[in-house]
Motif scaffolding. Sequence first.
Motif, short mmCIF file in Angstrom:
data_model
loop_
_atom_site.label_atom_id
_atom_site.label_comp_id
_atom_site.label_asym_id
_atom_site.label_seq_id
_atom_site.Cartn_x
_atom_site.Cartn_y
_atom_site.Cartn_z
N ALA A 125 40.37 -42.58 -4.82
CA ALA A 125 39.93 -43.35 -3.66
C ALA A 125 40.13 -42.54 -2.38
O ALA A 125 39.31 -42.58 -1.47
CB ALA A 125 40.70 -44.67 -3.59
N ARG A 126 41.24 -41.78 -2.32
CA ARG A 126 41.50 -40.99 -1.12
C ARG A 126 40.40 -39.96 -0.86
O ARG A 126 40.16 -39.56 0.26
CB ARG A 126 42.85 -40.27 -1.25
N GLU A 136 37.31 -40.56 -1.94
CA GLU A 136 36.07 -41.35 -2.04
C GLU A 136 35.28 -41.05 -3.31
O GLU A 136 34.08 -40.80 -3.26
CB GLU A 136 35.20 -41.10 -0.80
N THR A 162 35.97 -42.98 -6.42
CA THR A 162 36.28 -43.96 -7.48
C THR A 162 35.07 -44.22 -8.36
O THR A 162 35.21 -44.47 -9.55
CB THR A 162 36.77 -45.29 -6.87
N THR A 170 37.25 -34.01 4.95
CA THR A 170 37.91 -34.82 3.92
C THR A 170 39.23 -34.18 3.50
O THR A 170 40.26 -34.85 3.38
CB THR A 170 37.02 -34.90 2.67
#
Lengths: 346, 557
Positions: free
Chosen positions: A124-125, A127, A129, A180
Amino acid sequence: MTTQSLQVDGAEVRFSPGTAAIRDVRLTLTPGKVTALLGPSGSGKSTLLRAIAGLERLHGGMIGFGGEAWSGQGAHLAPEKRRCGVVFQDYALFPHLTAEKNVAFGLRSGSRREKQTAAMEGLARVELTHRAHAYPHELSGGEQQRVALARALAPRPAVMLLDEPFSGLDRRLRAELRETTIAALRAAGTAALIVTHDADEAMAVADEIALMASGTIIQTGAPDRLYLEPVSETAARLLGDMEAFDATVAAGEALTALGALPAPGFAEGAKVRVLVRPEGIVVSGGPDGLEAEVLNRRPSGGHVKLDLRLPDGRTAQARAAITDTHASGDRVRLTMDPRFARVVAF
Amino acid sequence: MAVSDAPYRASPPRARRAGPNPVWLAVAGAVICAAPLIAVAALAVFGGWTDYFEHIARTRLTTYVVNTLLVGATAAVIAGAGGTLAAWMVARYRFFGRGAYEWLLALPLAMPAYAAAYGWYDLTSAAGPLSFLPTVRGPFGAGLIFGLTFYPYVYLLAREAFAGQSVEAYDAARTLGCGPRSAFTRAALPLARPAIAAGLALVVMEALADFGTVVHLGAPTLSVGLMRAWAGEGSLPDAARLALILVSIAFVIFFLERLMRRRARQSASSGRRRPPQRVALSAPLSALAAILCAVPILAGLVIPLARLGWRAMHAPVARGLGEAAWNTVLLSGLSGMIAAGLGLSFAYALRTRRRRAAFAARLAGLGYAVPGAVAAVGVLGLLGWVQGGLDDVWRAATGGPFPVLLTGGIIALVFAYQSRFVAAAIGPSESALSRVTPTLDHAARSLGAKPMEVAWRVHWPLISSGAALAGLLVFVEVMKELPATMILRPFNFNTLAVTAHNYAHDERLGEAALPALVLVLIALGPMIWIARRITRTEAARREAEADLAERTGAGWQ
């Protein structure tokens, strides 16, 4: 979260007797800070990273974390015990495991469900998932890089090491991934070392840059300070274009064709080099300055690059505002902006 | 902006390879493979001379050599043409059943040549249902049988070459005025020639090694002469001398193949690799292609197998069939597992990039050129010396001879099989291990895995199916093997191959049929798995390569 830092002190690695891949390397990595290790190919960057990770043994010096000795003085802590997260240049994702299983690989404690949850949080960190069940070969290059980052961060490492993490990606993706990556590193609060041979990249991501050449670190500091205050010609060239002029110190000043520059700390009569960034070579409107001929005019972003021929026959580059109208063949006069110039030893 | 103009390097200058480092194991394996051959040479040179060899040289040696060459050449022509054509169709065209044919075409490898020979000879002999055809016999008949059963070697290698070939060479030829046929012969075929030659070398080496087929079809080659020297005259040195001639022919072919393969490596790396799109064929052409592709499968596998089945139904069940089947599976399984283990240790040794390891692998690779009968003679000679040495020591100590331990046992058999077939296990293991890059090891270590944990959590899942492939390849080869088994098997120890051969030799084809049939049926399962897996991984690799080239633009460089 830790407040301990990683210390590299006088580290040396030799691949064959007599030739050191890295020597006398001194470096400190502080938690929460991103350090870029910048140097040309073959300068020993990757070797240093691998030595910190425990993948190479030291032949001299030491590497320690907090009060703990990791390498050196006969000790060598196994890589699996170091709590170093590594993002490899080729990402090294396990091809037989899904993205989620890759991220979970390094999680040691907890039930299967807890590991799964942690792995999903890691994805998730970055992005990702929605790609949890994809295998590495089904992921794009950028996705692979993000999985590799999440995997390295998952076991909450004390130090993060990234080896040319953006090198295989196209320009647009690279800029995006930088953001990111840096955000994820800052959120984790670990000490991070990013190896790169791209000066723009180093300046864009790093709180601090360590310049490496011929196996040793030649200068460390904040990106802007390094750009403006290089300690040597080599250090200056690592961060960008510049012109170098020979000069002799007289009355505390180094005198060049472009003008004089204070040379504190140099003896009278000493031969020195004056380094000038392109921004420091100014096309003056007035009658003063060194006469030069414009060879070529190339617009670049918001400014123009002028290729110039100086009276002694050598060529130099100046940068001017895009509104500058000088064209090839024009004769101009040049002066020096001392803020972009620096005197170093010959 | 890059700091340096130095060419970008994708991997660290000196990537340390972690993981097991069994260089010594590989060297030991190589010695195992080479020892019988050295023993053969020593026997041939230093063994006692009888007048038997002189007799052979004056009478039958010419026949043996001529037959050997004729059989090899016929096999090469048939396997070369059939295998290449099938490979081209499957690689470049879309037609009915193409996907199935892709792996079905490899299946005749499960058919021992001698079993196909029993079937075809029976069908085309005077009393057979196909007696209107010329009888399959003599050197050309044997060559035909080898072509039909060994063409998959050519097919598999040529298919990979055609499919991996950049389509641009073919397209360029078309734009330069070549029709489809001349573009094939002038652009596509030359690029695949090294692969085809490599396949042909395997076909010819198998043909030279054969014993059952050439005996049954009356085309005695050097292998037969060797077996007669050993079994009929009981002269190991004379067998070794014939073996040496046979091996020399095999080695010439082997080295030609190596030469070709080296050239293949050079030609493969040039140009942008865009995998070809398969051309859809019109309905009639599609049907024609499907029929053409069915021919080798029918002729090499289905028809002889059906004849064997029909024969088996009309004949008494051979005695000792169950035991022979059990022995066969046991021997082949054991050999397969040992070979898979040795193959892996070779692969790990090669991974260290030590020169010693590369030499060991090359030495072991020679084994494939050593026919089974030759390996067996070498093992006999070798173990005989060891036994003799032990006898002397034992006699000095106790006064009596040393108990017979080594010669004629299962160990001797497995020894000979490894010597001949371990080479087949190295390739698959090596290519499986090539997926395990050093950085995977390092990634696993940096994520907290201890070395042994890296081996079972990362290496094993990635290499296990490659190791299985290696093991099964050797399993099938050992099942089919006849001459070495005949020479070295312990007294009263029969395999399916030996049982079938013995009945066929006694003209009792009905009883030979069932063991041969069982043999093929057992081999067919692993062979289907092997064929499908090779096809699948090959396609996956090409896809990955094309994908990578697309993504990074590396293909343009």
